[in-house]
Structures are given as structure tokens and as C-alpha cells.
Motif scaffolding. Structure first.
Motif, PDB file in Angstrom:
ATOM      1  N   ALA A   1       0.795  -1.029   0.035  1.00  0.00           N
ATOM      2  CA  ALA A   1       0.098   0.009   0.184  1.00  0.00           C
ATOM      3  C   ALA A   1       0.937   1.383   0.004  1.00  0.00           C
ATOM      4  O   ALA A   1       0.433   2.438  -0.081  1.00  0.00           O
ATOM      5  N   VAL A   2       2.110   1.225   0.094  1.00  0.00           N
ATOM      6  CA  VAL A   2       3.064   2.203   0.158  1.00  0.00           C
ATOM      7  C   VAL A   2       3.571   2.643  -1.349  1.00  0.00           C
ATOM      8  O   VAL A   2       4.117   2.113  -2.060  1.00  0.00           O
ATOM      9  N   SER A   3       3.323   3.945  -1.634  1.00  0.00           N
ATOM     10  CA  SER A   3       3.787   4.590  -2.846  1.00  0.00           C
ATOM     11  C   SER A   3       5.170   5.101  -2.533  1.00  0.00           C
ATOM     12  O   SER A   3       5.424   6.075  -1.868  1.00  0.00           O
ATOM     13  N   VAL A   4       6.153   4.529  -3.255  1.00  0.00           N
ATOM     14  CA  VAL A   4       7.456   5.008  -3.274  1.00  0.00           C
ATOM     15  C   VAL A   4       7.846   6.053  -4.211  1.00  0.00           C
ATOM     16  O   VAL A   4       8.617   7.056  -3.962  1.00  0.00           O
ATOM     17  N   ILE A   5       7.397   5.912  -5.253  1.00  0.00           N
ATOM     18  CA  ILE A   5       7.687   6.730  -6.306  1.00  0.00           C
ATOM     19  C   ILE A   5       6.141   6.894  -6.943  1.00  0.00           C
ATOM     20  O   ILE A   5       5.439   6.235  -7.359  1.00  0.00           O
ATOM     21  N   ARG A   6       5.795   8.342  -7.160  1.00  0.00           N
ATOM     22  CA  ARG A   6       4.429   8.691  -7.591  1.00  0.00           C
ATOM     23  C   ARG A   6       4.344   9.524  -9.017  1.00  0.00           C
ATOM     24  O   ARG A   6       4.444  10.679  -8.585  1.00  0.00           O
ATOM     25  N   GLY A   7       4.436   8.840  -9.884  1.00  0.00           N
ATOM     26  CA  GLY A   7       4.200   9.572 -11.340  1.00  0.00           C
ATOM     27  C   GLY A   7       5.398  10.458 -11.647  1.00  0.00           C
ATOM     28  O   GLY A   7       5.313  11.648 -11.895  1.00  0.00           O
ATOM     29  N   ALA A   8       6.460   9.771 -11.723  1.00  0.00           N
ATOM     30  CA  ALA A   8       7.885  10.487 -12.118  1.00  0.00           C
ATOM     31  C   ALA A   8       7.774  10.916 -13.551  1.00  0.00           C
ATOM     32  O   ALA A   8       7.577   9.794 -14.353  1.00  0.00           O
TER      33      ALA A   8
ATOM     34  N   GLU B   1      24.158  13.594 -20.988  1.00  0.00           N
ATOM     35  CA  GLU B   1      23.966  14.464 -19.962  1.00  0.00           C
ATOM     36  C   GLU B   1      24.416  13.661 -18.568  1.00  0.00           C
ATOM     37  O   GLU B   1      24.261  12.727 -18.239  1.00  0.00           O
ATOM     38  N   LEU B   2      24.844  14.587 -17.661  1.00  0.00           N
ATOM     39  CA  LEU B   2      25.025  14.082 -16.277  1.00  0.00           C
ATOM     40  C   LEU B   2      24.002  14.387 -15.252  1.00  0.00           C
ATOM     41  O   LEU B   2      23.927  15.887 -14.888  1.00  0.00           O
ATOM     42  N   VAL B   3      23.235  13.732 -14.864  1.00  0.00           N
ATOM     43  CA  VAL B   3      22.057  14.234 -14.053  1.00  0.00           C
ATOM     44  C   VAL B   3      21.906  13.597 -12.624  1.00  0.00           C
ATOM     45  O   VAL B   3      22.474  12.348 -12.701  1.00  0.00           O
ATOM     46  N   VAL B   4      21.979  14.388 -11.497  1.00  0.00           N
ATOM     47  CA  VAL B   4      21.931  13.820 -10.355  1.00  0.00           C
ATOM     48  C   VAL B   4      20.680  13.953  -9.729  1.00  0.00           C
ATOM     49  O   VAL B   4      19.875  14.815  -9.759  1.00  0.00           O
ATOM     50  N   PHE B   5      20.102  12.842  -9.010  1.00  0.00           N
ATOM     51  CA  PHE B   5      19.083  12.393  -8.220  1.00  0.00           C
ATOM     52  C   PHE B   5      19.447  12.870  -6.677  1.00  0.00           C
ATOM     53  O   PHE B   5      20.435  12.368  -6.104  1.00  0.00           O
ATOM     54  N   VAL B   6      18.942  13.772  -5.969  1.00  0.00           N
ATOM     55  CA  VAL B   6      19.154  13.941  -4.734  1.00  0.00           C
ATOM     56  C   VAL B   6      17.762  14.403  -3.846  1.00  0.00           C
ATOM     57  O   VAL B   6      16.904  14.632  -4.647  1.00  0.00           O
ATOM     58  N   GLY B   7      18.174  13.957  -2.527  1.00  0.00           N
ATOM     59  CA  GLY B   7      17.010  14.115  -1.708  1.00  0.00           C
ATOM     60  C   GLY B   7      17.344  13.757  -0.385  1.00  0.00           C
ATOM     61  O   GLY B   7      18.462  12.655  -0.190  1.00  0.00           O
ATOM     62  N   PRO B   8      16.540  13.756   0.596  1.00  0.00           N
ATOM     63  CA  PRO B   8      16.670  13.104   1.949  1.00  0.00           C
ATOM     64  C   PRO B   8      16.571  11.605   1.848  1.00  0.00           C
ATOM     65  O   PRO B   8      15.880  11.158   0.783  1.00  0.00           O
ATOM     66  N   SER B   9      16.940  10.845   2.878  1.00  0.00           N
ATOM     67  CA  SER B   9      16.815   9.552   2.926  1.00  0.00           C
ATOM     68  C   SER B   9      15.199   8.919   2.912  1.00  0.00           C
ATOM     69  O   SER B   9      14.615   9.642   3.620  1.00  0.00           O
ATOM     70  N   GLY B  10      15.010   7.959   2.146  1.00  0.00           N
ATOM     71  CA  GLY B  10      13.651   7.610   1.789  1.00  0.00           C
ATOM     72  C   GLY B  10      12.866   8.269   0.844  1.00  0.00           C
ATOM     73  O   GLY B  10      11.678   8.047   0.875  1.00  0.00           O
ATOM     74  N   CYS B  11      13.401   9.337  -0.087  1.00  0.00           N
ATOM     75  CA  CYS B  11      12.876   9.862  -0.811  1.00  0.00           C
ATOM     76  C   CYS B  11      12.410   9.425  -2.293  1.00  0.00           C
ATOM     77  O   CYS B  11      11.659   9.633  -2.951  1.00  0.00           O
TER      78      CYS B  11
ATOM     79  N   GLY C   1       8.810  10.471  -2.760  1.00  0.00           N
ATOM     80  CA  GLY C   1       8.470   9.995  -4.201  1.00  0.00           C
ATOM     81  C   GLY C   1       8.044  10.822  -5.573  1.00  0.00           C
ATOM     82  O   GLY C   1       7.691  10.271  -6.520  1.00  0.00           O
ATOM     83  N   LEU C   2       8.332  12.195  -4.947  1.00  0.00           N
ATOM     84  CA  LEU C   2       7.807  13.165  -6.131  1.00  0.00           C
ATOM     85  C   LEU C   2       9.093  13.859  -6.434  1.00  0.00           C
ATOM     86  O   LEU C   2       9.821  14.093  -5.855  1.00  0.00           O
ATOM     87  N   ILE C   3       9.140  14.274  -7.687  1.00  0.00           N
ATOM     88  CA  ILE C   3       9.961  15.176  -8.221  1.00  0.00           C
ATOM     89  C   ILE C   3       9.632  16.642  -8.060  1.00  0.00           C
ATOM     90  O   ILE C   3       8.623  17.188  -8.676  1.00  0.00           O
ATOM     91  N   GLU C   4      10.431  17.292  -7.195  1.00  0.00           N
ATOM     92  CA  GLU C   4       9.922  18.738  -6.779  1.00  0.00           C
ATOM     93  C   GLU C   4      10.386  19.761  -7.607  1.00  0.00           C
ATOM     94  O   GLU C   4       9.505  20.583  -7.968  1.00  0.00           O
ATOM     95  N   GLN C   5      11.628  19.540  -8.363  1.00  0.00           N
ATOM     96  CA  GLN C   5      12.244  20.449  -9.228  1.00  0.00           C
ATOM     97  C   GLN C   5      13.166  19.887  -9.968  1.00  0.00           C
ATOM     98  O   GLN C   5      14.015  18.945  -9.279  1.00  0.00           O
TER      99      GLN C   5
END
Length: 358
Positions: free
Chosen positions: A15-22, A30-40, A210-214
């Protein structure tokens, strides 16, 4: 090399959504970096690109090929993990060539690939050594070399520097940046360290819950964050936040009375006037304070972090979020009582919902 496209990708664990519509498109080279707090969800998203996690919905393309149902080994990707995972009884050369040898690759071609990768990574003098004879940075270069010899379309890095000490992390950041420039490779890099993200990325993808903020270049996210979360996550030392009340608006600037700071006022560049009395949040980078000013407020410096070219003054250190002020001088400001003000037009405004007011 190839581009990577992520379209409405979701990931559910029960029931847990880890990634929500990326949704994301990574350009070829290109070199793209995914960054965010633990568990994002940043590592989960990377693992779905690699094929190590199934996709709950949506699709992922590498180049022109949808890879949802393609096995990891057939996707044309190579992954570098946090753990070096080197065989301790094999030499550097044997570790780098192991995957190719197991797949029956031609011996001469395998040797060519290993020698090429060793030259790029400055590992040629170390090819005969065992992993125990290498430093942490050298072991990580071997792990990267093992990925290079596969000649993949896309390189995937999952927090590869987190096991290294501070000095080695700096060296390896430079190595990876140089490697990207030399190979002109498509790279996706996951880290929780926003300094790594700012140093390496062509573009940064900031995730939360689980959401891309920016998505944007490092300086775009630093100077023009979409919301208070991005503003607070990008930048070291972190941004300072104040609550305040909108007052008058004049000549493209909104005046904000800062709560709990006496007569202190922030003058913020905005395109639209806010109704007087509107509660808002004001973000100020440490370098955007100045000493003195008619609309300033007093602080007592508790701690000074002296870094040579810049000093960071910390006030209100007993609170959850101390106030941080940058100073470009050599003074010892410990125990100083100063009046500081916010440089006109430099503060950022955020609404009650956390979104940026422009």
C-alpha cells in the motif's frame, strides 16, 4: 550513448507509494543527479532504470527502446554501487575484465577495453595489484572501470562515494566530472549530498516523498528554487528562514515585517503585490546579509566557523535552526553583538503552502 525517458513511472510496495508519477528526460551525454533526503525514492528510481526493481506503472525508454520488460543485463546500462564489490583474490585487471570474460567476450577485445579504461582512470600502474593493496579511492576507480569496460549506453551511480572520507570524496568528485567530460557519457548519479550534486550535475533532480520537486541546473535551483523545501535542501550552509507579514509594495519590491525581529524589514523583489497582513516565509542565503542597515536587527554570535576565505557566524544556536551569516573577512567575531540586515532584493518569498512567490 543514449537518452533516458521516464514517463509517469510509479512504484508501489504493497500500500506504500515510493515513486508517484515521475516524469523526466535525460539527454544523451548529460550528467543528471538525483538528490533528496533518505527515503525520498531516488535509489528506487535508479534501480528501476537499471531493471533491478519492477515498475508498478508507466514506462522507461533508453534511447528509442522501452525497457520495462527487458532484463537488466540487456538494457545497455552499467551500475556502480556504494559497495566496491571487488573480488579480493583477483587483481585489478581480473576484476575489471571479469564480466566480459564470463560473457565469452573475445580475449583481444577484453584486453583493449581494460587497457582503455585503465588509462582513463589512471589505473595502469595498479593492474597487477589485489584490492587489499589499494586505497578506498583506487578501489572505487576499479569499480568504475568495471562499468566502463562494458561500454554501456548509460552509467548509473548509486551513492558511490559515501564510503570514502572527506578528502577522497572531493578527489573522486573531480575524477567523475573529468570522466564524464572525457567519455561524453550519459550518467545518472544518486546522492544524498547536495554538495556532490552541485559539483557534478548538468541538471539536478530534487525528490521528496516519491515526487520530483524541481529539475534544473545547480545555480538555477540555488537562486530560483520552486519551493521552500528545495531552497532549504540546496545550498551549504543552508538557507535561513523567517516568518513575516507583508506590508507595503513599491517599485517591484514587497516589504515584509519579520516576526520577532523588532523593526526588521525585508525588501523582496516580486512581480505582484501581496495583500497587507499576508503571512509569508522569507528565505535568506547566508551571503545575503550585510552588517548594519536602518531596517536591521541585532544578533549575538555564538559560534564562528572560519574557513579562510569566508567565515560563517552562527547565532541562536540553542534553537532548532540557528541563524547563519557569511562574512568575507578575517575577523574573529566570537561573542560579537552585531546588527545585520537583508540585502535589498536578495531574499526569497514563500507562501503558506511552501511554494515560491515570484
Amino acid at each position: 550513448m543514449a537518452s533516458v525517458s521516464i514517463n509517469q513511472v510509479t512504484k508501489q510496495f504493497g500500500a506504500v507509494s515510493v515513486i508517484r508519477g515521475a516524469n523526466l528526460h535525460v539527454e544523451d551525454g548529460e550528467l543528471v543527479v538525483f538528490v533528496g533526503p533518505s527515503g525520498c525514492g531516488k535509489s528506487t528510481l535508479l534501480r528501476m532504470i537499471a531493471g533491478l526493481e519492477d515498475i508498478s506503472s508507466g514506462d522507461i525508454h533508453i534511447g528509442d527502446t522501452m525497457v520495462n520488460d527487458i532484463e537488466p543485463g540487456d538494457r545497455g546500462v552499467a551500475m556502480v554501487f556504494q559497495s566496491y564489490a571487488l573480488y579480493p583474490h583477483m587483481s585489478v585487471q581480473q576484476n575489471m575484465s571479469f564480466g566480459l570474460r564470463m560473457n565469452g567476450n573475445e580475449k583481444a577485445d577484453t584486453e583493449r577495453r581494460v587497457q582503455t579504461a585503465a588509462k582513463v582512470l589512471q589505473l595502469k600502474p595498479l593492474l597487477a595489484r589485489l584490492p587489499k593493496q589499494l586505497s578506498g579511492g583506487q578501489r572505487q576507480r576499479v569499480a568504475i572501470g568495471r562499468a566502463i569496460v562494458r561500454e554501456p549506453q548509460v552509467f548509473l551511480f548509486d551513492e558511490p562515494l559515501s564510503n570514502l572520507d572527506a578528502e577522497l570524496r572531493v578527489q573522486m568528485r573531480v575524477e567523475i566530472a573529468r570522466l564524464h567530460k572525457e567519455l561524453q557519457a550519459t550518467m545518472i548519479y544518486v546522492t544524498h549530498d547536495q554538495t556532490e550534486a552541485m559539483t557534478l550535475a548538468d541538471r539536478i533532480v530534487v525528490l521528496r516523498d516519491g515526487l520530483i520537486e524541481q529539475v534544473g541546473s545547480p545555480l538555477e535551483l540555488y537562486h530560483n528554487p520552486a519551493n521552500a523545501f528545495v531552497a532549504g535542501f540546496i545550498g551549504s550552509p543552508r538557507i535561513n528562514f523567517f516568518t513575516g507579514v507583508a506590508t507595503e509594495y513599491a517599485e517591484g519590491h514587497q516589504l515584509v515585517q519579520l516576526s520577532g525581529r523588532g523593526s526588521a524589514v525585508a525588501k523582496v523583489a516580486t512581480t505582484e503585490a501581496l495583500p497587507s497582513g499576508t503571512l509569508i516565509k522569507v528565505g535568506v542565503r547566508p551571503e545575503h546579509f550585510e552588517i548594519g542597515g536602518a531596517c536591521g536587527f541585532p544578533i549575538k554570535v555564538d559560534v564562528v566557523e572560519q574557513l579562510g576565505s569566508v567565515s560563517y557566524l552562527y547565532a541562536d544556536t540553542t534553537s532548532e535552526y540557528p541563524l547563519i551569516v557569511a562574512r568575507q573577512d578575517d575577523g574573529d567575531h566570537r561573542s560579537d553583538e552585531l546588527t545585520i540586515s537583508i540585502r535589498a532584493g536578495k531574499a526569497l518569498l514563500f507562501g503558506a503552502d511552501g511554494n515560491r512567490l515570484r
